[in-house]
Design a protein around this motif. Sequence first.
Motif, PDB file in Angstrom:
ATOM      1  N   GLU A  41       0.826  -1.208   0.000  1.00 40.01           N
ATOM      2  CA  GLU A  41       0.000   0.000   0.000  1.00 40.01           C
ATOM      3  C   GLU A  41       0.863   1.262   0.000  1.00 40.01           C
ATOM      4  OE1 GLU A  41      -3.442   2.135   2.796  1.00 40.01           O
ATOM      5  OE2 GLU A  41      -2.754   0.090   3.244  1.00 40.01           O
ATOM      6  N   TYR A  42       2.087   1.152   0.520  1.00 35.18           N
ATOM      7  CA  TYR A  42       2.964   2.319   0.630  1.00 35.18           C
ATOM      8  C   TYR A  42       4.146   2.243  -0.343  1.00 35.18           C
ATOM      9  CZ  TYR A  42       0.140   2.823   4.775  1.00 35.18           C
ATOM     10  OH  TYR A  42      -0.935   2.937   5.637  1.00 35.18           O
ATOM     11  N   GLN A  43       3.944   1.506  -1.442  1.00 33.82           N
ATOM     12  CA  GLN A  43       4.920   1.438  -2.523  1.00 33.82           C
ATOM     13  C   GLN A  43       4.234   1.851  -3.821  1.00 33.82           C
ATOM     14  OE1 GLN A  43       6.401  -2.604  -2.534  1.00 33.82           O
ATOM     15  NE2 GLN A  43       7.021  -2.513  -0.382  1.00 33.82           N
ATOM     16  N   LEU A  44       5.011   2.103  -4.859  1.00 32.19           N
ATOM     17  CA  LEU A  44       4.395   2.362  -6.155  1.00 32.19           C
ATOM     18  C   LEU A  44       3.736   1.094  -6.678  1.00 32.19           C
ATOM     19  CD1 LEU A  44       6.805   4.749  -8.098  1.00 32.19           C
ATOM     20  CD2 LEU A  44       5.056   5.264  -6.386  1.00 32.19           C
ATOM     21  N   PRO A  45       2.745   1.236  -7.539  1.00 28.58           N
ATOM     22  CA  PRO A  45       2.004   0.054  -8.014  1.00 28.58           C
ATOM     23  C   PRO A  45       2.900  -0.993  -8.675  1.00 28.58           C
ATOM     24  CG  PRO A  45       0.814   2.052  -8.559  1.00 28.58           C
ATOM     25  CD  PRO A  45       2.144   2.483  -8.029  1.00 28.58           C
ATOM     26  N   ARG A  46       3.909  -0.542  -9.397  1.00 25.66           N
ATOM     27  CA  ARG A  46       4.849  -1.474 -10.008  1.00 25.66           C
ATOM     28  C   ARG A  46       6.243  -1.204  -9.450  1.00 25.66           C
ATOM     29  NH1 ARG A  46       3.526  -1.387 -16.408  1.00 25.66           N
ATOM     30  NH2 ARG A  46       2.106   0.318 -16.004  1.00 25.66           N
ATOM     31  N   VAL A  47       6.840  -2.218  -8.866  1.00 25.83           N
ATOM     32  CA  VAL A  47       8.147  -2.061  -8.228  1.00 25.83           C
ATOM     33  C   VAL A  47       9.221  -2.683  -9.113  1.00 25.83           C
ATOM     34  CG1 VAL A  47       9.574  -2.653  -6.229  1.00 25.83           C
ATOM     35  CG2 VAL A  47       7.170  -2.018  -5.908  1.00 25.83           C
ATOM     36  N   SER A  48      10.127  -1.852  -9.588  1.00 22.70           N
ATOM     37  CA  SER A  48      11.251  -2.328 -10.384  1.00 22.70           C
ATOM     38  C   SER A  48      12.227  -3.110  -9.507  1.00 22.70           C
ATOM     39  CB  SER A  48      11.971  -1.129 -11.021  1.00 22.70           C
ATOM     40  OG  SER A  48      13.249  -1.487 -11.485  1.00 22.70           O
ATOM     41  N   ALA A  49      12.879  -4.093 -10.099  1.00 23.88           N
ATOM     42  CA  ALA A  49      13.897  -4.849  -9.370  1.00 23.88           C
ATOM     43  C   ALA A  49      15.187  -4.067  -9.214  1.00 23.88           C
ATOM     44  CB  ALA A  49      14.183  -6.164 -10.095  1.00 23.88           C
ATOM     45  N   THR A  50      15.307  -2.929  -9.919  1.00 25.85           N
ATOM     46  CA  THR A  50      16.579  -2.198  -9.914  1.00 25.85           C
ATOM     47  C   THR A  50      16.462  -0.755  -9.433  1.00 25.85           C
ATOM     48  OG1 THR A  50      16.309  -1.534 -12.230  1.00 25.85           O
ATOM     49  CG2 THR A  50      17.464  -3.612 -11.804  1.00 25.85           C
ATOM     50  N   PHE A  51      15.278  -0.310  -9.007  1.00 25.46           N
ATOM     51  CA  PHE A  51      15.133   1.096  -8.599  1.00 25.46           C
ATOM     52  C   PHE A  51      14.197   1.196  -7.401  1.00 25.46           C
ATOM     53  CE2 PHE A  51      14.641   5.650 -10.564  1.00 25.46           C
ATOM     54  CZ  PHE A  51      15.231   6.181  -9.439  1.00 25.46           C
ATOM     55  N   HIS A  52      14.619   0.610  -6.273  1.00 23.90           N
ATOM     56  CA  HIS A  52      13.809   0.686  -5.057  1.00 23.90           C
ATOM     57  C   HIS A  52      13.817   2.080  -4.457  1.00 23.90           C
ATOM     58  CE1 HIS A  52      13.678  -3.920  -4.097  1.00 23.90           C
ATOM     59  NE2 HIS A  52      13.191  -3.608  -5.283  1.00 23.90           N
ATOM     60  N   GLY A  53      14.831   2.897  -4.796  1.00 17.96           N
ATOM     61  CA  GLY A  53      14.815   4.277  -4.321  1.00 17.96           C
ATOM     62  C   GLY A  53      13.557   4.997  -4.745  1.00 17.96           C
ATOM     63  N   ARG A  54      13.165   4.825  -5.987  1.00 18.76           N
ATOM     64  CA  ARG A  54      11.956   5.464  -6.522  1.00 18.76           C
ATOM     65  C   ARG A  54      10.681   4.744  -6.086  1.00 18.76           C
ATOM     66  NH1 ARG A  54      11.432   4.323 -12.669  1.00 18.76           N
ATOM     67  NH2 ARG A  54      10.906   2.297 -11.728  1.00 18.76           N
ATOM     68  N   ASP A  55      10.705   3.413  -6.114  1.00 13.20           N
ATOM     69  CA  ASP A  55       9.472   2.633  -6.016  1.00 13.20           C
ATOM     70  C   ASP A  55       9.120   2.188  -4.604  1.00 13.20           C
ATOM     71  OD1 ASP A  55       9.550   2.870  -8.757  1.00 13.20           O
ATOM     72  OD2 ASP A  55      10.326   0.860  -9.110  1.00 13.20           O
ATOM     73  N   VAL A  56      10.109   2.109  -3.717  1.00 12.47           N
ATOM     74  CA  VAL A  56       9.877   1.619  -2.350  1.00 12.47           C
ATOM     75  C   VAL A  56      10.280   2.660  -1.307  1.00 12.47           C
ATOM     76  CG1 VAL A  56      10.444  -0.182  -0.667  1.00 12.47           C
ATOM     77  CG2 VAL A  56      10.216  -0.776  -3.097  1.00 12.47           C
TER      78      VAL A  56
END
Length: 270
Positions: free
Chosen positions: A118-133
């Motif tokens: 719920e507190y992450q972006l809808p699609r989480v990249s395997a290489t850019f957790h800074g942006r997505d998580v």
Amino acid sequence: MGYDCISCTTDYGLQDGFVAACHGVIARITPTTRVIDITHSVAPQDIRGGAAVLAQTAPYLPNAVHLAVVDPGVGTARRGIVLLAERGTLVGPDNGLLLPAARALGGPRAAYQLENAEYQLPRVSATFHGRDVFAPAAAHLTRGVPAAEFGRPIELAELVELPEARVEVERDGLRSEVRTIDHFGNVQLAAPASALAECGLTPGTRVRIGTGTAAHECSVHHTFGDAVPGELLVLVDSAGYVALAVHGGSAADRLAARSVPMFSVTRVAR
């Protein structure tokens, strides 16, 4: 507890759009939150260097969420965490990056795993957790979302620790690993100011800086201007660590410090 400030520390650099993407995610979730960039110039994958600059800077910022990403293990089984300290909250990978800053902010109090989608972006990249998580978590924390909402609690003793930097103090000098190298080329060692006092290297003492393959004679000084322009010197820096510097120049260049893991500073015999 809500915050009105997020600090950012990464190794992303400014050539690409990585920093802007993280800022944009934060702004979309909490448009009024102030963002203070500590640095995005940590050497790539240099967890120890990122931890040092974050720990040295965070205590001078407002009470904040400190977002830090130096993450060579992105996409692997390494955990993302929220780490509560006495005077702030830190968000980033569980790879040793955050604990020194938590201690500088009064000590770690609790930790939680970042796992609630719920507190992450809808699609989480395997290489850019800074942006997505990590950026979404930091933004939601400033909105007052409790840290426990992000995932299961983690025992503080289970958090990843960086290995202790090697510092050896002897009667006539010291040997120490490099801690950081700043924009000016000042080489901060892991040895604290007390190490100089312990081996009697006071201002005015002539010393020899050893790199393992070369030696450079200079003096211990109180500040840069106590040396003549272009002179190599040893001093205690603003963070309270032993540092190698050149008045008006770069000690990193003079000493080829980026390829030297340890330096010795020893008294010159008279």
